[in-house]
Design a protein around this motif. Structure first.
Motif, PDB file in Angstrom:
ATOM      1  N   SER A 364      18.727 -41.918 -14.482  1.00  8.51           N
ATOM      2  CA  SER A 364      17.943 -42.935 -13.761  1.00  8.51           C
ATOM      3  C   SER A 364      18.154 -44.318 -14.349  1.00  8.51           C
ATOM      4  O   SER A 364      18.254 -45.310 -13.622  1.00  8.51           O
ATOM      5  N   SER A 365      18.259 -44.402 -15.694  1.00 12.13           N
ATOM      6  CA  SER A 365      18.481 -45.706 -16.343  1.00 12.13           C
ATOM      7  C   SER A 365      19.880 -46.223 -16.036  1.00 12.13           C
ATOM      8  O   SER A 365      20.068 -47.428 -15.829  1.00 12.13           O
ATOM      9  N   ALA A 366      20.861 -45.311 -16.029  1.00 14.19           N
ATOM     10  CA  ALA A 366      22.232 -45.728 -15.726  1.00 14.19           C
ATOM     11  C   ALA A 366      22.323 -46.279 -14.303  1.00 14.19           C
ATOM     12  O   ALA A 366      22.980 -47.291 -14.049  1.00 14.19           O
ATOM     13  N   LEU A 369      20.690 -49.682 -14.189  1.00 16.50           N
ATOM     14  CA  LEU A 369      21.576 -50.695 -14.778  1.00 16.50           C
ATOM     15  C   LEU A 369      22.658 -51.094 -13.785  1.00 16.50           C
ATOM     16  O   LEU A 369      22.975 -52.290 -13.641  1.00 16.50           O
ATOM     17  N   SER A 370      23.216 -50.112 -13.083  1.00 14.22           N
ATOM     18  CA  SER A 370      24.253 -50.411 -12.092  1.00 14.22           C
ATOM     19  C   SER A 370      23.710 -51.314 -10.990  1.00 14.22           C
ATOM     20  O   SER A 370      24.378 -52.267 -10.568  1.00 14.22           O
ATOM     21  N   ARG A 371      22.492 -51.033 -10.567  1.00 15.51           N
ATOM     22  CA  ARG A 371      21.894 -51.854  -9.505  1.00 15.51           C
ATOM     23  C   ARG A 371      21.621 -53.277  -9.995  1.00 15.51           C
ATOM     24  O   ARG A 371      21.864 -54.256  -9.277  1.00 15.51           O
ATOM     25  N   TYR A 372      21.116 -53.392 -11.228  1.00 11.21           N
ATOM     26  CA  TYR A 372      20.842 -54.721 -11.778  1.00 11.21           C
ATOM     27  C   TYR A 372      22.148 -55.513 -11.926  1.00 11.21           C
ATOM     28  O   TYR A 372      22.200 -56.705 -11.595  1.00 11.21           O
ATOM     29  N   THR A 373      23.194 -54.834 -12.407  1.00 11.02           N
ATOM     30  CA  THR A 373      24.498 -55.499 -12.567  1.00 11.02           C
ATOM     31  C   THR A 373      25.000 -55.999 -11.214  1.00 11.02           C
ATOM     32  O   THR A 373      25.571 -57.089 -11.105  1.00 11.02           O
ATOM     33  N   GLU A 374      24.782 -55.198 -10.182  1.00 12.29           N
ATOM     34  CA  GLU A 374      25.178 -55.606  -8.831  1.00 12.29           C
ATOM     35  C   GLU A 374      24.409 -56.846  -8.386  1.00 12.29           C
ATOM     36  O   GLU A 374      24.986 -57.767  -7.768  1.00 12.29           O
ATOM     37  N   MET A 375      23.118 -56.903  -8.712  1.00  8.19           N
ATOM     38  CA  MET A 375      22.307 -58.072  -8.357  1.00  8.19           C
ATOM     39  C   MET A 375      22.816 -59.318  -9.077  1.00  8.19           C
ATOM     40  O   MET A 375      22.914 -60.403  -8.485  1.00  8.19           O
ATOM     41  N   LYS A 589      15.845 -52.710 -22.208  1.00 12.79           N
ATOM     42  CA  LYS A 589      14.578 -52.932 -21.519  1.00 12.79           C
ATOM     43  C   LYS A 589      14.374 -51.892 -20.414  1.00 12.79           C
ATOM     44  O   LYS A 589      13.249 -51.443 -20.185  1.00 12.79           O
ATOM     45  N   LEU A 590      15.456 -51.524 -19.741  1.00 13.77           N
ATOM     46  CA  LEU A 590      15.341 -50.474 -18.728  1.00 13.77           C
ATOM     47  C   LEU A 590      14.936 -49.146 -19.355  1.00 13.77           C
ATOM     48  O   LEU A 590      14.143 -48.396 -18.792  1.00 13.77           O
ATOM     49  N   MET A 591      15.456 -48.902 -20.554  1.00 14.90           N
ATOM     50  CA  MET A 591      15.179 -47.634 -21.221  1.00 14.90           C
ATOM     51  C   MET A 591      13.742 -47.534 -21.704  1.00 14.90           C
ATOM     52  O   MET A 591      13.203 -46.448 -21.877  1.00 14.90           O
ATOM     53  N   THR A 592      13.099 -48.672 -21.949  1.00 19.31           N
ATOM     54  CA  THR A 592      11.727 -48.644 -22.467  1.00 19.31           C
ATOM     55  C   THR A 592      10.696 -49.019 -21.410  1.00 19.31           C
ATOM     56  O   THR A 592       9.506 -49.065 -21.702  1.00 19.31           O
ATOM     57  N   SER A 593      11.161 -49.278 -20.194  1.00 22.20           N
ATOM     58  CA  SER A 593      10.233 -49.668 -19.140  1.00 22.20           C
ATOM     59  C   SER A 593       9.579 -48.428 -18.551  1.00 22.20           C
ATOM     60  O   SER A 593      10.241 -47.529 -18.042  1.00 22.20           O
ATOM     61  N   LEU A 600      10.665 -55.270 -13.313  1.00 22.78           N
ATOM     62  CA  LEU A 600      11.552 -55.690 -14.395  1.00 22.78           C
ATOM     63  C   LEU A 600      12.740 -56.472 -13.839  1.00 22.78           C
ATOM     64  O   LEU A 600      13.133 -57.505 -14.413  1.00 22.78           O
ATOM     65  N   PHE A 601      13.293 -56.021 -12.715  1.00 23.87           N
ATOM     66  CA  PHE A 601      14.414 -56.740 -12.103  1.00 23.87           C
ATOM     67  C   PHE A 601      14.026 -58.168 -11.754  1.00 23.87           C
ATOM     68  O   PHE A 601      14.769 -59.115 -12.019  1.00 23.87           O
ATOM     69  N   ARG A 602      12.847 -58.314 -11.128  1.00 23.19           N
ATOM     70  CA  ARG A 602      12.401 -59.664 -10.738  1.00 23.19           C
ATOM     71  C   ARG A 602      12.269 -60.564 -11.966  1.00 23.19           C
ATOM     72  O   ARG A 602      12.665 -61.739 -11.940  1.00 23.19           O
ATOM     73  N   LYS A 603      11.711 -60.022 -13.028  1.00 26.62           N
ATOM     74  CA  LYS A 603      11.512 -60.819 -14.247  1.00 26.62           C
ATOM     75  C   LYS A 603      12.853 -61.216 -14.866  1.00 26.62           C
ATOM     76  O   LYS A 603      13.034 -62.369 -15.289  1.00 26.62           O
TER      77      LYS A 603
END
Length: 632
Positions: A364-366, A369-375, A589-593, A600-603
């Protein structure tokens, strides 16, 4: 003041279940590599079970470390009754205020909530340990109490609701209870501020505002204690203590405010305020059973001071002022001012920088991360396109206005722009217009050859189809070869595509030939060397506009320099974007959220807003400059 005792728990082995999960779902080698982290968690839990700790500060540090470890465990190890989860772990915790009540849950939420509760309790104990007879002692106590308030507020906002889900819960970690404890800790921190205020000899007005806020905090805590689920959950001594403190500091505010009124000779309100304070203390003393002697002594001393000043004020009013005393119920609220606020604990309890279990990255974290990188890539791509379009727009608009070439020519600079000069030299090296004619002739020859090849191929395919048809008629079913149209279908398709491409090329060649013929006179200057000798010069009478010509040219030069500056800024902004992306490591941060990835993405994406705003301002500034240049 009040300190909170820690919640108690039963012994629990986290080491074996966690290790078994790693070995089963990852590998035995991974479990061996994470042995140190597993032993650390085991030690934290073992130390947590031992109460009390002789050093409150070391206890505080342990609780903070263990909470961060729990945040890391939560995102990597699913603990629940499900078969494919860690289902052999049950956390058991007693209520801090009614220790016979206990809760047990097969999830990590109760464990996190209890750890945060104990952190707030330890901070409250640290606050009581300081000598408040000194300025430094009071300062340290204030810091400890607002930290305790911060721990309880963090528990309320991040863990209390999750820990209260299910049938097995305790009241002490409920949203209502930890909210009450936050107000209580703020009351005690503000009370330390009031003690400092009195020690410094501050004005009566300041003392009144500080003490009134102490009372308000205690009143908020008392209101929570008097309703469900906290009503009847706390020892009566607790409620009596908070009630007496609320009354005491309301009366303190009345007393100090009355001194300020006395200085203003507002004798009527002074009497009303003193009466209000005296009646509040008298009413509070009726339910003072079980209260600390020190608190009762403070109430008695304040009551004596209020009554003494009240007697004096009444006599002065009867003899001198003769003013009508208003009813306390018609008086406006006493002014209050808070000097403390809940300490934010987000940074202190942030586990994103911890290295424990770093090699375990759940699916789920991976994916997150992929989605955030895409953003992020989308932002970089969009902004880079804006920068590129801005530079291209500048080049085209300036070219339309013959800038800066016309200004350079006016100054006697007859050389061609570098790009154009290189193009001319390339044409001259290729023998100029004569070389172009030769190229066109060769193109016509190649076109003719291609046409011939196309016709020959079509004839061969047609011949083969005719022969196949003849043999099929002659031999009938004895002719077993597949039909010609089937065998040659791919060849026929490729031939059709070739014919279409050739037709398109012929049309393009025709346009080029037409263009060359139409511009033959202009192209003849390409034989001149140097090329500048064949160009008309832009001299002074051609450019004479009016008497302000020099000012206009100067303004154009200034605007062009500003455009160059904006262009340099765009290059720097693009480099900044790339550097931000390179440094943007959001995986910890994704791993500890434990909350929503969307929040988290918005922030995190908001980090790019300032540079996007800078790019927008740069493009807007360039557009204004280009309009200004066009007018000039």
């Amino acid at each position: 003041m009040l300190a909170i005792y820690e919640k108690k728990t039963t012994s629990l082995d986290l080491y074996r279940p966690l290790r078994n999960y790693i070995s089963m779902f990852y590998s035995e080698r991974e479990a061996q590599n994470l042995e140190d982290d597993l032993q650390t968690v085991k030690q934290y839990r073992s130390d947590l079970e031992r109460q009390p700790d002789p050093s409150p500060t070391s206890r505080r540090d342990l609780l903070q470390k263990y909470f961060k470890a729990l945040c890391l465990i939560e995102t990597r190890f699913p603990i629940s009754p499900d078969n494919d989860h860690i289902n052999s772990v049950t956390f058991v915790w007693n209520d801090a205020f009614k220790q016979k009540q206990k809760a047990s849950q097969q999830n990590i939420h109760l464990e996190k909530a209890a750890t945060l509760f104990n952190l707030g309790a330890v901070y409250s104990q640290i606050g009581l340990s300081f000598d408040r007879a000194t300025v430094e002692g009071r300062r340290q106590a204030i810091h400890a109490f607002i930290a305790a308030a911060g721990a309880f507020a963090y528990l309320r906002d991040n863990a209390a609701a999750k820990a209260s889900v299910g049938t097995s819960t305790t009241v002490d970690v409920s949203v209502e209870c930890v909210g009450m404890l936050e107000r209580l800790m703020l009351a005690q921190a503000q009370e330390c501020v009031f003690e400092n205020t009195i020690s410094k000899g501050s004005t009566p007005g300041v003392s009144a505002k500080i003490s009134r806020q102490v009372g308000l905090y205690y009143e908020e805590a008392l209101a929570a204690l008097n309703v469900a689920p906290l009503k009847d959950h706390f020892d009566k001594g607790w409620t009596a203590h908070v009630q007496l403190k609320a009354a005491l500091f309301y009366a303190e505010a009345c007393y100090w405010y009355s001194l300020e009124l006395h200085e203003k000779e507002d004798i009527a309100e002074e009497i009303a305020r003193l009466k209000s304070g005296a009646s509040t203390l008298a009413e509070a003393k009726k339910s003072s059973k079980g209260a600390a002697a020190q608190l009762l002594d403070a109430i008695s001393k304040l009551e004596a001071n209020i009554n003494r000043n009240l007697d004096r004020a009444v006599k002065e009013n009867d003899r001198v002022y003769l003013m009508r005393v208003p009813s306390p119920s018609f008086l406006p609220p006493l002014p209050a001012f808070s000097m403390v606020k809940t300490m934010p604990m987000n940074e202190l309890l942030d586990a994103s920088k911890e290295k424990m279990f770093a090699s375990i990255v759940p699916d789920s974290s991976a994916k997150a991360l992929s989605r955030y990188t895409e953003m992020v890539d989308n932002i970089i791509r969009t902004q880079a396109e804006k920068l590129q379009q801005g530079s291209e727009l500048t080049r085209v608009r300036l070219k339309e206005m013959d800038l800066p070439d016309s200004i350079l020519s006016l100054e006697g600079n007859l050389s061609l722009p570098t790009d154009l000069k290189e193009d001319v030299e390339a044409v001259q090296i290729s023998q100029g217009p004569a070389g172009l004619e030769a190229e066109l002739q060769q193109l016509m020859d190649l076109r003719r050859v291609n046409q011939e090849l196309l016709v020959q191929t079509e004839e061969l395919l047609q011949k083969e189809a005719t022969e196949d048809s003849q043999f099929r008629s002659q031999f009938g079913t004895q002719w077993t070869r597949p039909q010609s149209s089937t065998l040659t279908k791919n060849l026929q398709d490729r031939l059709n595509r070739f014919a279409a491409n050739l037709k398109q090329a012929v049309d393009s060649d025709a346009r080029i030939e037409h263009s060359v013929r139409d511009h033959s006179a202009l192209m003849s200057i390409l034989d001149c060397q140097p090329i500048e000798s064949a160009l008309p010069s832009l001299a002074r009478p051609i450019m004479s506009l009016d008497a302000n010509e020099d000012a206009i040219v100067g303004a154009l030069k200034q605007s062009l320099r500003q455009l160059e500056t904006l262009g340099a800024q765009r290059a720097g902004l693009e480099d900044m974007l790339k550097e931000m992306k390179w440094k943007d490591d959001v995986l910890p941060k994704l791993m500890t959220s434990a909350g929503s990835y969307e929040d988290l993405f918005r922030k995190e994406i908001a980090k790019y807003d300032p540079i996007c705003e800078d790019i927008a301002q740069n493009i807007e500034g360039q557009e204004q400059l280009l309009l200004q240049i066009q007018v000039t």
